[in-house]
Design an enzyme around this catalytic site. Sequence first.
Site, short mmCIF file in Angstrom:
data_model
loop_
_atom_site.label_atom_id
_atom_site.label_comp_id
_atom_site.label_asym_id
_atom_site.label_seq_id
_atom_site.Cartn_x
_atom_site.Cartn_y
_atom_site.Cartn_z
N HIS A 174 -7.19 -2.18 -6.41
CA HIS A 174 -6.31 -1.64 -5.36
C HIS A 174 -6.77 -2.05 -3.96
O HIS A 174 -5.94 -2.39 -3.11
CB HIS A 174 -6.26 -0.11 -5.50
CG HIS A 174 -5.03 0.52 -4.96
ND1 HIS A 174 -4.48 1.67 -5.50
CD2 HIS A 174 -4.23 0.21 -3.92
CE1 HIS A 174 -3.41 2.00 -4.82
NE2 HIS A 174 -3.24 1.14 -3.85
N ASP A 204 5.92 -0.05 -10.11
CA ASP A 204 4.58 -0.20 -9.52
C ASP A 204 3.95 1.18 -9.32
O ASP A 204 4.44 1.98 -8.53
CB ASP A 204 4.71 -0.92 -8.17
CG ASP A 204 3.36 -1.18 -7.53
OD1 ASP A 204 2.79 -2.26 -7.76
OD2 ASP A 204 2.87 -0.30 -6.78
N TYR A 227 -2.25 7.21 -7.29
CA TYR A 227 -0.99 7.92 -6.99
C TYR A 227 -0.87 9.21 -7.81
O TYR A 227 -0.03 10.06 -7.52
CB TYR A 227 0.25 7.05 -7.25
CG TYR A 227 0.33 5.76 -6.46
CD1 TYR A 227 -0.53 5.51 -5.38
CD2 TYR A 227 1.27 4.79 -6.78
CE1 TYR A 227 -0.45 4.32 -4.68
CE2 TYR A 227 1.35 3.60 -6.07
CZ TYR A 227 0.49 3.37 -5.03
OH TYR A 227 0.56 2.18 -4.33
N LYS A 281 -3.03 0.18 -10.78
CA LYS A 281 -4.12 -0.32 -9.93
C LYS A 281 -5.35 0.55 -10.08
O LYS A 281 -5.25 1.77 -10.23
CB LYS A 281 -3.69 -0.32 -8.45
CG LYS A 281 -2.29 -0.81 -8.19
CD LYS A 281 -1.96 -0.89 -6.71
CE LYS A 281 -0.48 -1.10 -6.49
NZ LYS A 281 0.33 0.13 -6.55
P1 NAD Z 1 8.60 1.42 1.71
O1 NAD Z 1 8.41 0.36 2.75
O2 NAD Z 1 9.16 1.06 0.40
O3 NAD Z 1 9.43 2.59 2.40
C1 NAD Z 1 9.76 3.75 1.69
C2 NAD Z 1 10.49 4.71 2.62
O4 NAD Z 1 11.58 4.04 3.25
C3 NAD Z 1 11.12 5.85 1.82
O5 NAD Z 1 10.21 6.91 1.68
C4 NAD Z 1 12.34 6.20 2.63
O6 NAD Z 1 11.95 7.09 3.65
C5 NAD Z 1 12.72 4.89 3.27
N1 NAD Z 1 13.84 4.22 2.57
C6 NAD Z 1 13.80 3.59 1.34
N2 NAD Z 1 14.99 3.06 1.06
C7 NAD Z 1 15.80 3.36 2.09
C8 NAD Z 1 17.16 3.08 2.38
N3 NAD Z 1 17.91 2.37 1.54
N4 NAD Z 1 17.68 3.54 3.53
C9 NAD Z 1 16.93 4.25 4.41
N5 NAD Z 1 15.64 4.54 4.20
C10 NAD Z 1 15.07 4.09 3.06
O7 NAD Z 1 7.16 2.15 1.57
P2 NAD Z 1 6.10 2.38 0.44
O8 NAD Z 1 6.54 3.35 -0.56
O9 NAD Z 1 4.81 2.63 1.17
O10 NAD Z 1 5.92 0.93 -0.24
C11 NAD Z 1 6.57 0.55 -1.45
C12 NAD Z 1 5.62 0.53 -2.60
O11 NAD Z 1 4.53 -0.37 -2.35
C13 NAD Z 1 4.90 1.86 -2.85
O12 NAD Z 1 5.75 2.83 -3.40
C14 NAD Z 1 3.78 1.41 -3.72
O13 NAD Z 1 4.25 1.20 -5.03
C15 NAD Z 1 3.38 0.10 -3.05
N6 NAD Z 1 2.25 0.28 -2.08
C16 NAD Z 1 1.07 -0.32 -2.36
C17 NAD Z 1 0.00 -0.18 -1.50
C18 NAD Z 1 -1.28 -0.87 -1.81
O14 NAD Z 1 -2.30 -0.59 -1.17
N7 NAD Z 1 -1.32 -1.74 -2.77
C19 NAD Z 1 0.10 0.57 -0.32
C20 NAD Z 1 1.33 1.17 -0.04
C21 NAD Z 1 2.39 0.99 -0.92
#
Ligand code: NAD
Length: 280
Positions: free
Chosen positions: A107, A44, A49, A74
């Site tokens: 998005h 994704d 980004y 997006k």
């Molecule tokens: P997430 O909820 O996936 O959390 C990521 C963070 O959690 C990492 O940076 C790390 O610090 C921690 N983490 C991950 N795995 C872990 C583990 N096994 N143990 C301990 N800590 C851990 O947050 P995200 O990246 O914001 O969301 C995931 C994806 O969703 C994004 O990368 C993106 O692709 C998408 N997203 C979309 C939108 C949108 O507006 N459409 C907004 C935000 C994110």
Amino acid sequence: MVPTITLNDKTQIPQLGFGTYLIPPEQTADIVGQALQVGYRHVDTAQMYGNEEGVGRAIAASGIPREELYVTSKLANDKHRPDDVRRSFDETMARLGLERLDLFLMHWPLPTLYDGDYVSTWKAITDLVADGRLRTAGVSNFQPDHLDRIVAETGVVPAVNQIEAHPYFTNDTAREASRRHGVAVEAWSPLGQGAVLNDAKIAEIAADHGRSASQIVLRWHIQRGDIVFPKSMRRERMAENFALFDFSLTPQEVDAISSLDKGERGRVGPNPDTFDYLPD
Ligand code: NAD
């Protein structure tokens, strides 16, 4: 073995993927390459980004057959005008180095910008499917009234709605509206960007299963039927987040995690009704 979900256009999407938000462009090819080695086949990304090119390079270098991969991007917030949708989609395809994209999302709805017209933007995205270079069209951060409006005014139902959802913000209002329209839900920030990982209740359930808090939370999403793509820059965490299909939570455990919902207070991201960010 990652299950697939059949979308309303009859295409299939892997229920678990890899998120790339905040992965720096210069590290993206390496990090996404590692995720593909771990076994992820769904990535994704987004125009905003700034890392689509790195995703494309990782895909090219992996040697994985294109049909085994599922790639989402997006539309950037400053590209909502229909001509910009077409032009920026072409740029996305060039950066990714792909002939065909699996899923392209609006998005954000940006209801306070563009005179509130996200309908013509949606129409332009659906036209990309007719052109044959996009397989599936969807939206992101759509509240119930935004969904109702595009469906009423265009008759085209998005295949997915990608929205913030995690144990502290279960977002059932937008989830239920999506389901009502037959739209699959993708849960962004499935770990609440880490916020839910120190929760005492989740720690207790994790200890009972001999699993990490992250695995418990991701499994909860999977059992709720949502699509998730956690992000990590660390290979051991990528692997941990991928190992979700050899255990399950009881219905009581799923309910206990759902009851951690804090409503609006639990959001880690902005409210789509007022979010009006435009990139520089
Ligand atoms: P997430 O909820 O996936 O959390 C990521 C963070 O959690 C990492 O940076 C790390 O610090 C921690 N983490 C991950 N795995 C872990 C583990 N096994 N143990 C301990 N800590 C851990 O947050 P995200 O990246 O914001 O969301 C995931 C994806 O969703 C994004 O990368 C993106 O692709 C998408 N997203 C979309 C939108 C949108 O507006 N459409 C907004 C935000 C994110």
